[in-house]
Write a protein that holds these residues in place. Structure first.
Motif, short mmCIF file in Angstrom:
data_model
loop_
_atom_site.label_atom_id
_atom_site.label_comp_id
_atom_site.label_asym_id
_atom_site.label_seq_id
_atom_site.Cartn_x
_atom_site.Cartn_y
_atom_site.Cartn_z
N GLU A 1 0.84 -1.20 0.00
CA GLU A 1 0.00 0.00 0.00
C GLU A 1 0.88 1.24 0.00
O GLU A 1 1.72 1.43 0.89
N LEU A 2 0.69 2.09 -1.00
CA LEU A 2 1.38 3.36 -1.11
C LEU A 2 0.36 4.47 -0.90
O LEU A 2 -0.66 4.52 -1.59
N GLU A 3 0.63 5.34 0.05
CA GLU A 3 -0.33 6.40 0.39
C GLU A 3 0.23 7.75 -0.02
O GLU A 3 1.39 8.07 0.26
N LYS A 4 -0.61 8.53 -0.71
CA LYS A 4 -0.26 9.89 -1.14
C LYS A 4 1.02 9.90 -1.98
O LYS A 4 2.03 10.49 -1.63
N VAL A 5 0.92 9.21 -3.12
CA VAL A 5 2.04 9.17 -4.06
C VAL A 5 1.96 10.40 -4.97
O VAL A 5 0.93 10.65 -5.59
N ARG A 6 3.04 11.14 -5.03
CA ARG A 6 3.09 12.33 -5.88
C ARG A 6 4.34 12.28 -6.75
O ARG A 6 5.43 11.96 -6.27
N THR A 7 4.14 12.56 -8.03
CA THR A 7 5.25 12.59 -8.97
C THR A 7 5.23 13.89 -9.74
O THR A 7 4.18 14.51 -9.93
N ARG A 8 6.39 14.28 -10.20
CA ARG A 8 6.52 15.50 -11.01
C ARG A 8 7.65 15.29 -12.01
O ARG A 8 8.75 14.86 -11.63
N TYR A 9 7.35 15.57 -13.26
CA TYR A 9 8.36 15.43 -14.31
C TYR A 9 8.39 16.73 -15.11
O TYR A 9 7.38 17.16 -15.65
N GLU A 10 9.58 17.33 -15.17
CA GLU A 10 9.76 18.61 -15.85
C GLU A 10 10.78 18.44 -16.97
O GLU A 10 11.82 17.79 -16.78
N VAL A 11 10.48 19.03 -18.11
CA VAL A 11 11.38 19.00 -19.26
C VAL A 11 11.89 20.42 -19.51
O VAL A 11 11.08 21.36 -19.61
N PHE A 12 13.21 20.57 -19.62
CA PHE A 12 13.82 21.87 -19.81
C PHE A 12 14.07 22.13 -21.31
O PHE A 12 14.07 21.19 -22.12
N PRO A 13 14.30 23.38 -21.67
CA PRO A 13 14.58 23.68 -23.09
C PRO A 13 15.83 22.97 -23.59
O PRO A 13 16.70 22.55 -22.81
N ALA A 14 15.93 22.85 -24.91
CA ALA A 14 17.03 22.08 -25.50
C ALA A 14 18.38 22.75 -25.27
O ALA A 14 19.41 22.07 -25.23
N ASP A 15 18.41 24.08 -25.11
CA ASP A 15 19.68 24.77 -24.91
C ASP A 15 20.11 24.84 -23.45
O ASP A 15 21.16 25.39 -23.13
N ALA A 16 19.31 24.30 -22.54
CA ALA A 16 19.66 24.31 -21.12
C ALA A 16 20.63 23.18 -20.80
O ALA A 16 20.72 22.17 -21.52
N LYS A 17 21.36 23.35 -19.72
CA LYS A 17 22.30 22.31 -19.30
C LYS A 17 21.56 21.08 -18.82
O LYS A 17 21.98 19.95 -19.08
N GLN A 18 20.46 21.26 -18.11
CA GLN A 18 19.65 20.15 -17.63
C GLN A 18 18.60 19.80 -18.68
O GLN A 18 18.02 20.69 -19.33
N SER A 19 18.36 18.52 -18.84
CA SER A 19 17.36 18.08 -19.82
C SER A 19 16.00 17.85 -19.18
O SER A 19 14.97 18.18 -19.77
N SER A 20 15.95 17.27 -17.97
CA SER A 20 14.68 17.00 -17.32
C SER A 20 14.91 16.78 -15.83
O SER A 20 16.05 16.63 -15.38
#
Length: 466
Positions: free
Chosen positions: A54-73
């Protein structure tokens, strides 16, 4: 408008008819004792062999950054509470894994039991091959494990099958990457999985996680884990053993999630072997309670001396020493006595099964491995014990009367006397069973009054008779 209303009415009537047929089908399924297809599973599935997650209050978030940024996601996973419940028929355990919290280790109101944060970076174009890079932060709250031997081997076999299935699926995925069912030659030479591995530039596991373990051994398992490990797992009985998963920080980089898991688990195992074996061994058998008993005696003399050395308040030191002595030594004595009473009850139950007639066994006196109800204090424990004794006496009298009346109808007075005599061996042993159970209720009340957290732990650990 009239035409539109007619269509709406017809659609509503059709939907109501479909819902009505669904309710009738569901009622037929409930009356027939069948399960819905979502829980029934495939053919041959045994619903008596399972564990619940049983998993209670599961929260996820996935963010995608612009192609010219150092971070991708960026990926974030937060799980407020995780519980694994033991539902095996042969086990009396209720919760296999859950959050460990006491008065000394309270849980923060909004703390998440599992926190995973992964920051993906753009691959370095100057290196070949150029896997995607990631920085990982992972944290856990303290864990409590109540491990039954059957549940442990169930999980071992389950994850072995999952791992085998995963290998098959990975090979199938590699063979279908080109769209024609044939693997790409470059993937065949370099390995399909290795081309998609993530280069983990940094990994942080913080803070350290204390784990308290109880383990219930049942039998030797020589086939699955080897002879030595099987014998140890069959003989060992752990009570309040403690482990500590230390904080980890990797900055040198690891290629792939499998290498990260292997490195972290290997470092934890080496740390446990090097410095934590005494904390594990103190939970073997009654060692924990014997240690607790002598710790109370030690605190009775040491705490006054320590308090006097710090600030000269000898009275405060005497209070602390007496409190520790009463709690530690009293709880240890209660636990040791409870273990002895439980052993006596088990022996009496075996003797009852051997000497009692078949019809008397059908009427009652089953063993009590799990606690049906945890008393709040001594008064409630005495009340529960009185109920157990009165019920036991009533059942014994009813069994004697039923046997005598049945035999009297068939054979007269001689048959009634013979029926009572056949019940005597079981009737002699049965008071030991319910007297032991009553004693356990009283001892449980004493323990729960000394340590309020003990009642909550017992309710979480053992199943109730429902």
């Amino acid at each position: 408008e009239g035409g539109g209303g007619g269509k709406t009415s017809a659609a509503a009537a059709a939907a109501a008819a479909i819902a009505g047929r669904g309710r009738k089908a569901k009622q037929r399924g409930v009356r027939g004792g069948s399960r819905e297809w979502k829980t029934a599973g495939g053919p041959g599935r045994d619903h008596r062999v399972l564990m619940e997650v049983e998993l209670e209050k599961v929260r996820t978030r996935y963010e995608v950054f612009p192609a010219d940024a150092k971070q991708s996601s960026r990926f974030v996973l937060l799980v407020h509470d995780v519980e694994i419940r033991d539902r095996l028929d042969g086990s009396g355990i209720n919760k296999f894994l859950y959050l460990y919290s006491t008065e000394s280790i309270p849980r923060q109101s909004h703390a998440n039991m599992v926190t995973l944060k992964v920051l993906f970076e753009q691959p370095d174009s100057t290196t070949q091959p150029n896997p995607e890079q990631a920085s990982v932060r992972f944290s856990l709250l303290p864990l409590r494990l109540n491990v039954d031997q059957d549940a442990l081997f169930f999980l071992i076999n389950f994850f072995r099958r999952v791992a085998d299935t995963g290998d098959v699926l990975e090979r199938l995925q590699c063979n279908t990457d080109t769209g024609y069912g044939v693997a790409n030659p470059s993937q065949q030479s370099s390995g399909c999985a290795s081309g998609r591995k993530v280069y983990i530039t940094s990994f942080v596991f913080h803070p350290e996680v204390p784990i308290r373990i109880d383990y219930q051994a049942k039998r030797f398992q020589l086939e699955s884990v080897g002879r030595v490990a099987g014998i140890l797992m069959g003989l060992s009985h752990l009570d309040c053993s403690e482990l500590l998963l230390k904080s980890l920080t990797y900055k040198q980089g690891l290629l792939g999630w499998d290498q990260l898991i292997d490195s972290a688990s290997g470092e934890w195992i080496e740390d446990i072997k090097a410095s934590q074996l005494p904390h594990i061994l103190k939970g073997v058998g009654p060692i924990h309670h014997v240690t607790q008993f002598f710790q109370g005696i030690f605190d009775l003399f040491y705490l006054p001396y320590q308090q006097y050395s710090e600030d000269g308040r000898i009275v405060r030191g005497l209070q602390r020493g007496a409190s520790s002595f009463t709690t530690s030594t009293g709880v240890a004595m209660v636990e040791l006595t409870s273990r002895f009473v439980l052993s006596l009850q088990s022996v009496a139950q075996v003797a009852y099964d051997l000497v009692a007639p078949r019809e008397q066994k059908a009427l009652g006196a089953g063993g009590q491995q799990q606690a049906p109800h945890q008393p709040l204090d001594v008064m409630e424990g005495v009340s529960n014990a009185y109920g157990v004794v009165s019920t036991g006496i009533s059942e014994t009298a009813r069994e004697l009367y039923t046997a005598a009346a049945h035999e009297h109808e068939e054979r007269g007075v001689a048959g009634a006397v013979g029926g009572v005599l056949r019940q005597l061996p079981g009737t002699i042993v049965k008071p030991i069973i319910f007297a032991s159970e009553a004693t356990r209720h009283v001892l449980g009340g004493v323990k729960n009054q000394f340590v309020p957290d003990a009642r909550k732990e017992a309710i979480d650990k053992w199943r109730t008779n429902q």
